[in-house]
Write a protein that holds these residues in place. Structure first.
Motif, PDB file in Angstrom:
ATOM      1  N   VAL A 115       0.818  -1.208   0.000  1.00 51.07           N
ATOM      2  CA  VAL A 115       0.000   0.000   0.000  1.00 51.07           C
ATOM      3  C   VAL A 115       0.854   1.261   0.000  1.00 51.07           C
ATOM      4  CG1 VAL A 115      -1.766   1.269   1.280  1.00 51.07           C
ATOM      5  CG2 VAL A 115      -1.858  -1.212   1.191  1.00 51.07           C
ATOM      6  N   ASP A 116       1.947   1.240   0.708  1.00 51.01           N
ATOM      7  CA  ASP A 116       2.762   2.449   0.865  1.00 51.01           C
ATOM      8  C   ASP A 116       3.976   2.474  -0.070  1.00 51.01           C
ATOM      9  OD1 ASP A 116       3.988   0.323   2.078  1.00 51.01           O
ATOM     10  OD2 ASP A 116       4.666   1.446   3.840  1.00 51.01           O
ATOM     11  N   ALA A 117       3.924   1.720  -1.150  1.00 46.98           N
ATOM     12  CA  ALA A 117       5.077   1.621  -2.056  1.00 46.98           C
ATOM     13  C   ALA A 117       5.173   2.847  -2.959  1.00 46.98           C
ATOM     14  CB  ALA A 117       4.952   0.372  -2.915  1.00 46.98           C
ATOM     15  N   SER A 118       6.408   3.155  -3.300  1.00 49.72           N
ATOM     16  CA  SER A 118       6.660   4.232  -4.260  1.00 49.72           C
ATOM     17  C   SER A 118       6.367   3.684  -5.664  1.00 49.72           C
ATOM     18  CB  SER A 118       8.119   4.679  -4.170  1.00 49.72           C
ATOM     19  OG  SER A 118       8.962   3.644  -4.670  1.00 49.72           O
ATOM     20  N   PRO A 119       6.264   4.552  -6.658  1.00 50.73           N
ATOM     21  CA  PRO A 119       6.058   4.067  -8.027  1.00 50.73           C
ATOM     22  C   PRO A 119       7.150   3.083  -8.467  1.00 50.73           C
ATOM     23  CG  PRO A 119       5.584   6.403  -7.935  1.00 50.73           C
ATOM     24  CD  PRO A 119       6.150   6.020  -6.591  1.00 50.73           C
ATOM     25  N   ALA A 120       8.378   3.349  -8.103  1.00 51.89           N
ATOM     26  CA  ALA A 120       9.471   2.443  -8.470  1.00 51.89           C
ATOM     27  C   ALA A 120       9.299   1.090  -7.793  1.00 51.89           C
ATOM     28  CB  ALA A 120      10.820   3.056  -8.097  1.00 51.89           C
ATOM     29  N   GLU A 121       8.897   1.112  -6.531  1.00 47.93           N
ATOM     30  CA  GLU A 121       8.683  -0.144  -5.803  1.00 47.93           C
ATOM     31  C   GLU A 121       7.491  -0.911  -6.373  1.00 47.93           C
ATOM     32  OE1 GLU A 121      10.362   1.085  -1.386  1.00 47.93           O
ATOM     33  OE2 GLU A 121       8.328   1.682  -1.974  1.00 47.93           O
ATOM     34  N   LEU A 122       6.462  -0.198  -6.792  1.00 54.31           N
ATOM     35  CA  LEU A 122       5.308  -0.849  -7.422  1.00 54.31           C
ATOM     36  C   LEU A 122       5.730  -1.512  -8.738  1.00 54.31           C
ATOM     37  CD1 LEU A 122       2.446   1.763  -6.846  1.00 54.31           C
ATOM     38  CD2 LEU A 122       2.716  -0.479  -5.757  1.00 54.31           C
ATOM     39  N   GLY A 123       6.528  -0.793  -9.516  1.00 48.81           N
ATOM     40  CA  GLY A 123       7.022  -1.351 -10.770  1.00 48.81           C
ATOM     41  C   GLY A 123       7.841  -2.605 -10.551  1.00 48.81           C
ATOM     42  N   ALA A 145       7.680  -4.632  -7.922  1.00 44.70           N
ATOM     43  CA  ALA A 145       6.792  -5.691  -7.430  1.00 44.70           C
ATOM     44  C   ALA A 145       6.014  -6.321  -8.582  1.00 44.70           C
ATOM     45  CB  ALA A 145       5.837  -5.138  -6.375  1.00 44.70           C
ATOM     46  N   LEU A 146       5.505  -5.488  -9.490  1.00 43.98           N
ATOM     47  CA  LEU A 146       4.790  -6.016 -10.661  1.00 43.98           C
ATOM     48  C   LEU A 146       5.706  -6.865 -11.524  1.00 43.98           C
ATOM     49  CD1 LEU A 146       2.571  -2.988 -11.748  1.00 43.98           C
ATOM     50  CD2 LEU A 146       1.782  -5.248 -11.006  1.00 43.98           C
ATOM     51  N   SER A 147       6.894  -6.373 -11.765  1.00 40.21           N
ATOM     52  CA  SER A 147       7.859  -7.104 -12.581  1.00 40.21           C
ATOM     53  C   SER A 147       8.187  -8.463 -11.977  1.00 40.21           C
ATOM     54  CB  SER A 147       9.126  -6.273 -12.755  1.00 40.21           C
ATOM     55  OG  SER A 147      10.077  -6.978 -13.505  1.00 40.21           O
ATOM     56  N   LEU A 148       8.439  -8.478 -10.684  1.00 45.78           N
ATOM     57  CA  LEU A 148       8.782  -9.740 -10.018  1.00 45.78           C
ATOM     58  C   LEU A 148       7.637 -10.745 -10.073  1.00 45.78           C
ATOM     59  CD1 LEU A 148      10.712  -8.444  -6.871  1.00 45.78           C
ATOM     60  CD2 LEU A 148      11.648  -9.762  -8.789  1.00 45.78           C
ATOM     61  N   GLN A 149       6.412 -10.262  -9.956  1.00 46.66           N
ATOM     62  CA  GLN A 149       5.273 -11.162  -9.921  1.00 46.66           C
ATOM     63  C   GLN A 149       4.792 -11.584 -11.307  1.00 46.66           C
ATOM     64  OE1 GLN A 149       2.238 -10.118  -6.885  1.00 46.66           O
ATOM     65  NE2 GLN A 149       3.692  -8.524  -6.282  1.00 46.66           N
ATOM     66  N   LEU A 150       4.956 -10.715 -12.306  1.00 42.32           N
ATOM     67  CA  LEU A 150       4.449 -11.017 -13.641  1.00 42.32           C
ATOM     68  C   LEU A 150       5.491 -11.639 -14.572  1.00 42.32           C
ATOM     69  CD1 LEU A 150       2.152  -7.947 -14.365  1.00 42.32           C
ATOM     70  CD2 LEU A 150       1.482 -10.281 -13.757  1.00 42.32           C
ATOM     71  N   SER A 151       6.769 -11.371 -14.346  1.00 41.89           N
ATOM     72  CA  SER A 151       7.808 -11.870 -15.252  1.00 41.89           C
ATOM     73  C   SER A 151       7.767 -13.384 -15.465  1.00 41.89           C
ATOM     74  CB  SER A 151       9.195 -11.444 -14.780  1.00 41.89           C
ATOM     75  OG  SER A 151       9.358 -10.067 -14.960  1.00 41.89           O
ATOM     76  N   PRO A 152       7.632 -14.189 -14.416  1.00 44.60           N
ATOM     77  CA  PRO A 152       7.606 -15.642 -14.651  1.00 44.60           C
ATOM     78  C   PRO A 152       6.439 -16.074 -15.544  1.00 44.60           C
ATOM     79  CG  PRO A 152       7.967 -15.180 -12.323  1.00 44.60           C
ATOM     80  CD  PRO A 152       7.631 -13.879 -12.977  1.00 44.60           C
ATOM     81  N   VAL A 153       5.287 -15.451 -15.370  1.00 45.48           N
ATOM     82  CA  VAL A 153       4.128 -15.804 -16.184  1.00 45.48           C
ATOM     83  C   VAL A 153       4.328 -15.341 -17.622  1.00 45.48           C
ATOM     84  CG1 VAL A 153       1.654 -15.409 -16.505  1.00 45.48           C
ATOM     85  CG2 VAL A 153       2.569 -15.784 -14.219  1.00 45.48           C
ATOM     86  N   ILE A 154       4.827 -14.134 -17.794  1.00 45.46           N
ATOM     87  CA  ILE A 154       5.060 -13.611 -19.145  1.00 45.46           C
ATOM     88  C   ILE A 154       6.083 -14.469 -19.873  1.00 45.46           C
ATOM     89  CG2 ILE A 154       5.969 -11.634 -20.438  1.00 45.46           C
ATOM     90  CD1 ILE A 154       4.602  -9.858 -18.257  1.00 45.46           C
ATOM     91  N   GLU A 155       7.118 -14.914 -19.172  1.00 46.02           N
ATOM     92  CA  GLU A 155       8.120 -15.788 -19.786  1.00 46.02           C
ATOM     93  C   GLU A 155       7.488 -17.105 -20.229  1.00 46.02           C
ATOM     94  OE1 GLU A 155      11.310 -16.207 -16.973  1.00 46.02           O
ATOM     95  OE2 GLU A 155      11.722 -14.056 -16.999  1.00 46.02           O
ATOM     96  N   ARG A 156       6.634 -17.683 -19.408  1.00 44.52           N
ATOM     97  CA  ARG A 156       5.985 -18.945 -19.766  1.00 44.52           C
ATOM     98  C   ARG A 156       5.006 -18.761 -20.915  1.00 44.52           C
ATOM     99  NH1 ARG A 156       4.441 -22.155 -14.430  1.00 44.52           N
ATOM    100  NH2 ARG A 156       4.344 -23.928 -15.853  1.00 44.52           N
ATOM    101  N   LEU A 157       4.274 -17.654 -20.924  1.00 46.78           N
ATOM    102  CA  LEU A 157       3.363 -17.381 -22.037  1.00 46.78           C
ATOM    103  C   LEU A 157       4.141 -17.204 -23.336  1.00 46.78           C
ATOM    104  CD1 LEU A 157       0.851 -14.901 -20.373  1.00 46.78           C
ATOM    105  CD2 LEU A 157       0.354 -17.204 -21.208  1.00 46.78           C
TER     106      LEU A 157
END
Length: 120
Positions: A53-61, A63-75
């Motif tokens: 909730v209290d993340a900066s834009p860079a931290e949000l980016g 977090a998104l990258s870490l969580q989505l990268s494995p799925v995007i790689e598999r797709l």
């Protein structure tokens, strides 16, 4: 989700895209064509995203990258593998087999061809 599940969803997306193309070729003015089915198939592959909730834009980016990268790689891998299978049939000059036939065969054999893990 196993690799074969990713493959099946990509096959569903490609099949749905082909059906949409065919309908639009028959009637370019159709207004009842939607990407809802494609979106639903794609959404099935996406993880639940947790963002601080209290993340900066860079931290949000990050977090998104870490969580989505494995799925995007598999797709991307699934799309690539399916493309290569379709390209092999095309390049071999096979006229007795349609793209739909190849996709159906891949869907039926997905567990044997891409057993993979279900870590993502």
């Amino acid at each position: 989700m196993k690799d074969s599940d990713f493959v099946r969803r990509i096959i569903g997306i490609l099949t749905e895209a082909k059906q949409m193309q065919t309908l639009l070729e028959e009637n370019p003015d159709r207004e009842d064509i939607s990407g809802d089915n494609v979106r639903a198939l794609l959404n099935e592959t996406m993880p639940t995203i947790e963002l601080p909730v209290d993340a900066s834009p860079a931290e949000l980016g990050e977090a998104l990258s870490l969580q989505l990268s494995p799925v995007i790689e598999r797709l991307t891998g699934a799309f690539s593998l399916i493309f290569l299978q379709l390209a092999d049939v095309h390049d071999a000059g096979r006229t007795d087999v349609t793209a739909a036939d190849v996709l159906q065969d891949l869907a039926l054999r997905a567990d044997a061809l891409w057993p993979g893990d279900d870590s993502v």
